[in-house]
Design an enzyme around this catalytic site. Sequence first.
Site, PDB file in Angstrom:
ATOM      1  N   GLY A 139      -2.674 -27.222  11.726  1.00 44.07           N
ATOM      2  CA  GLY A 139      -3.074 -29.449  11.240  1.00 44.07           C
ATOM      3  C   GLY A 139      -0.876 -29.900  11.287  1.00 44.07           C
ATOM      4  N   ILE A 140      -1.220 -28.981  10.573  1.00 45.29           N
ATOM      5  CA  ILE A 140       0.970 -29.106  10.580  1.00 45.29           C
ATOM      6  C   ILE A 140       1.348 -29.879  11.580  1.00 45.29           C
ATOM      7  CG2 ILE A 140       3.346 -28.316   9.141  1.00 45.29           C
ATOM      8  CD1 ILE A 140       1.241 -27.336   6.745  1.00 45.29           C
ATOM      9  N   VAL A 218       8.124 -24.091   6.726  1.00 43.84           N
ATOM     10  CA  VAL A 218       7.328 -25.424   5.352  1.00 43.84           C
ATOM     11  C   VAL A 218       6.085 -24.418   4.969  1.00 43.84           C
ATOM     12  CG1 VAL A 218       8.075 -27.538   6.328  1.00 43.84           C
ATOM     13  CG2 VAL A 218       6.751 -27.148   7.752  1.00 43.84           C
ATOM     14  N   ARG A 220       5.493 -20.502   4.866  1.00 43.16           N
ATOM     15  CA  ARG A 220       5.018 -20.049   3.098  1.00 43.16           C
ATOM     16  C   ARG A 220       6.652 -18.692   3.568  1.00 43.16           C
ATOM     17  NH1 ARG A 220       1.452 -22.846   1.270  1.00 43.16           N
ATOM     18  NH2 ARG A 220      -0.508 -21.521   0.238  1.00 43.16           N
ATOM     19  N   ASP A 244      11.507 -25.652   2.633  1.00 43.58           N
ATOM     20  CA  ASP A 244      10.481 -25.843   1.450  1.00 43.58           C
ATOM     21  C   ASP A 244       9.831 -24.993   0.829  1.00 43.58           C
ATOM     22  OD1 ASP A 244       9.440 -28.059  -0.439  1.00 43.58           O
ATOM     23  OD2 ASP A 244       7.327 -28.345   0.659  1.00 43.58           O
ATOM     24  N   GLU A 249       9.692 -17.061  -4.834  1.00 39.50           N
ATOM     25  CA  GLU A 249       9.344 -18.480  -4.969  1.00 39.50           C
ATOM     26  C   GLU A 249       9.120 -18.224  -6.067  1.00 39.50           C
ATOM     27  OE1 GLU A 249       8.105 -21.412  -1.958  1.00 39.50           O
ATOM     28  OE2 GLU A 249       6.679 -22.238  -3.409  1.00 39.50           O
ATOM     29  N   HIS A 268       9.496 -26.538  -2.523  1.00 40.33           N
ATOM     30  CA  HIS A 268       7.639 -26.796  -2.355  1.00 40.33           C
ATOM     31  C   HIS A 268       6.844 -27.995  -2.359  1.00 40.33           C
ATOM     32  CE1 HIS A 268       4.264 -23.591  -1.750  1.00 40.33           C
ATOM     33  NE2 HIS A 268       3.982 -24.860  -1.284  1.00 40.33           N
ATOM     34  N   ASN A 271       3.933 -30.899  -0.128  1.00 34.86           N
ATOM     35  CA  ASN A 271       3.119 -31.740  -0.206  1.00 34.86           C
ATOM     36  C   ASN A 271       2.628 -31.901  -1.556  1.00 34.86           C
ATOM     37  OD1 ASN A 271       1.019 -29.559   0.436  1.00 34.86           O
ATOM     38  ND2 ASN A 271      -0.072 -30.559  -0.715  1.00 34.86           N
TER      39      ASN A 271
HETATM   40  N1  LIG Z   1       4.691 -26.667   1.888  1.00 33.45           N
HETATM   41  C1  LIG Z   1       3.914 -27.013   1.409  1.00 33.45           C
HETATM   42  O1  LIG Z   1       3.858 -27.564   0.610  1.00 33.45           O
HETATM   43  C2  LIG Z   1       2.420 -26.504   2.754  1.00 33.45           C
HETATM   44  C3  LIG Z   1       0.882 -27.416   2.401  1.00 33.45           C
HETATM   45  C4  LIG Z   1       0.168 -27.083   3.458  1.00 33.45           C
HETATM   46  C5  LIG Z   1       0.455 -26.246   3.907  1.00 33.45           C
HETATM   47  N2  LIG Z   1       1.471 -24.974   3.871  1.00 33.45           N
HETATM   48  C6  LIG Z   1       1.251 -23.787   4.467  1.00 33.45           C
HETATM   49  O2  LIG Z   1       1.266 -24.182   6.023  1.00 33.45           O
HETATM   50  C7  LIG Z   1       0.601 -23.325   6.850  1.00 33.45           C
HETATM   51  C8  LIG Z   1      -0.093 -23.758   7.943  1.00 33.45           C
HETATM   52  O3  LIG Z   1      -0.460 -24.939   7.490  1.00 33.45           O
HETATM   53  P1  LIG Z   1      -1.956 -26.356   8.485  1.00 33.45           P
HETATM   54  O4  LIG Z   1      -2.673 -26.980   7.982  1.00 33.45           O
HETATM   55  O5  LIG Z   1      -0.974 -26.253  10.178  1.00 33.45           O
HETATM   56  O6  LIG Z   1      -2.923 -24.903   8.835  1.00 33.45           O
HETATM   57  P2  LIG Z   1      -3.842 -23.929  10.194  1.00 33.45           P
HETATM   58  O7  LIG Z   1      -4.853 -25.210  10.894  1.00 33.45           O
HETATM   59  O8  LIG Z   1      -4.730 -23.095   9.420  1.00 33.45           O
HETATM   60  O9  LIG Z   1      -2.829 -23.401  10.737  1.00 33.45           O
HETATM   61  C9  LIG Z   1      -2.188 -21.508  10.907  1.00 33.45           C
HETATM   62  C10 LIG Z   1      -1.602 -21.818  12.267  1.00 33.45           C
HETATM   63  O10 LIG Z   1      -0.781 -20.297  11.890  1.00 33.45           O
HETATM   64  C11 LIG Z   1      -0.971 -19.957  13.289  1.00 33.45           C
HETATM   65  N3  LIG Z   1      -0.675 -18.783  13.110  1.00 33.45           N
HETATM   66  C12 LIG Z   1      -1.759 -17.342  13.002  1.00 33.45           C
HETATM   67  N4  LIG Z   1      -1.296 -16.276  12.973  1.00 33.45           N
HETATM   68  C13 LIG Z   1      -0.086 -16.162  13.682  1.00 33.45           C
HETATM   69  C14 LIG Z   1       0.285 -15.665  13.911  1.00 33.45           C
HETATM   70  N5  LIG Z   1       0.700 -14.689  14.626  1.00 33.45           N
HETATM   71  N6  LIG Z   1       1.553 -16.008  15.765  1.00 33.45           N
HETATM   72  C15 LIG Z   1       1.666 -17.380  15.596  1.00 33.45           C
HETATM   73  N7  LIG Z   1       0.299 -18.491  14.923  1.00 33.45           N
HETATM   74  C16 LIG Z   1      -0.099 -17.789  13.871  1.00 33.45           C
HETATM   75  C17 LIG Z   1      -2.542 -20.418  13.989  1.00 33.45           C
HETATM   76  O11 LIG Z   1      -2.843 -19.670  15.464  1.00 33.45           O
HETATM   77  P3  LIG Z   1      -4.385 -20.291  16.549  1.00 33.45           P
HETATM   78  O12 LIG Z   1      -3.823 -21.835  16.031  1.00 33.45           O
HETATM   79  O13 LIG Z   1      -3.776 -20.785  17.721  1.00 33.45           O
HETATM   80  O14 LIG Z   1      -5.372 -19.514  15.702  1.00 33.45           O
HETATM   81  C18 LIG Z   1      -2.670 -22.251  13.667  1.00 33.45           C
HETATM   82  O15 LIG Z   1      -1.969 -22.543  14.096  1.00 33.45           O
HETATM   83  C19 LIG Z   1      -0.704 -22.792   5.806  1.00 33.45           C
HETATM   84  O16 LIG Z   1      -1.066 -21.508   6.289  1.00 33.45           O
HETATM   85  C20 LIG Z   1      -0.163 -22.823   4.542  1.00 33.45           C
HETATM   86  O17 LIG Z   1       0.881 -21.242   4.086  1.00 33.45           O
HETATM   87  C21 LIG Z   1       2.415 -25.203   3.059  1.00 33.45           C
END
Ligand SMILES: NC(=O)c1ccc[n+]([C@@H]2O[C@H](COP(=O)([O-])OP(=O)(O)OC[C@H]3O[C@@H](n4cnc5c(N)ncnc54)[C@H](OP(=O)(O)O)[C@@H]3O)[C@@H](O)[C@H]2O)c1
Length: 307
Positions: A139-140, A218, A220, A244, A249, A268, A271
């Site tokens: 999603g991000i 952004v 972990r 971020d 942390e 962090h 959001n």
């Molecule tokens: N900074 C903040 O405030 C904040 C806020 C929200 C989330 N986050 C973090 O950001 C992460 C991503 O958020 P999101 O909403 O985009 O989650 P998401 O939609 O679940 O996307 C996670 C992505 O990680 C990819 N992935 C998993 N294992 C991988 C690997 N070995 N190599 C390459 N890519 C891999 C997945 O690939 P596939 O799609 O191909 O399976 C997927 O596209 C979250 O898990 C969370 O830890 C941080």
Amino acid sequence: MPSTDAPRIALVPDRAPAWMADAITAGGGHLVPVGEAEALVWGSPTDAGGLATILRDAPGIRWVQLPWAGVEAFVDLIDDDRLWTCGKGVYAEPVAELALTLALAGLRGLGTYARADRWEPPAGSNLTGAQVTVLGGGGITESFLRLLRPFDCHVTVVRNRAQDMEGADVVLESDRLTDALAGADLVVVALALTPDTEGIISASELDLMEPSAWIVNVARGRHIVTADLVAALQQGVIGGAALDVTDPEPLPEGHPLWSLPNCIITPHVGNTPDMARPLLAERITENVKRFAHGEELIGPVDTELGY
Ligand SMILES: NC(=O)c1ccc[n+]([C@@H]2O[C@H](COP(=O)([O-])OP(=O)(O)OC[C@H]3O[C@@H](n4cnc5c(N)ncnc54)[C@H](OP(=O)(O)O)[C@@H]3O)[C@@H](O)[C@H]2O)c1
């Protein structure tokens, strides 16, 4: 009065905010104690132990909604006995906005200029036309690629399961990570934290990046080996890092990252709670509605992949 076939949903722990209860009822859910519930909304972003204790005595719970996009704290609980959903993608817009902010701030030298007490010499490089590599294709990343459009970048996405993405010139699977890092001006880390992605950026990956390149994280903190990043920033292996999220942390006072001029840190806030509240409320309401109608829920956690 809720209708008799309204889904019976428990909101736990007790300290879960009242707006979550409102989100459940807005979706047509009937709030009940855990013992009577068929689904559960977990209102704490941590405390996996607390959730484990509750689920042990609640075999009737068929669906658990977790509040955050990252589920690494809960991964030991997630099994095929129940359906699990999380906040994946729900915070994409604000987090992508911060990723763009950090990218521009880093590339244009704002870390240095904002700390300066004198007129500094010119520095910085353009995002426009840059080679950008994004780790993660969820999603991000979808939102970030949309924001990146006006900058006419050449974009490579590295994700677990390669499939085309709008706004990406190239999509690679993670075994091609090294190809994607070489020559990148900007690397954005936006993937899920799993055993495979913990420490995915260490000294050898930083060495592949351009000496002027910036890395933005952004996702972990544990995706990047902090000691290797500190060394790379001190030795000019890369241009800089805008983070971020950090490991550890919160980043303790006196940590070397705080004093490096080529490091920008935000606490962090991809959001903030104020940003997250309406987004998560909407997700809970929508999923309760779908649960009531036996429809597919948004944000399912893949038990095999662990995200
Ligand atoms: N900074 C903040 O405030 C904040 C806020 C929200 C989330 N986050 C973090 O950001 C992460 C991503 O958020 P999101 O909403 O985009 O989650 P998401 O939609 O679940 O996307 C996670 C992505 O990680 C990819 N992935 C998993 N294992 C991988 C690997 N070995 N190599 C390459 N890519 C891999 C997945 O690939 P596939 O799609 O191909 O399976 C997927 O596209 C979250 O898990 C969370 O830890 C941080």
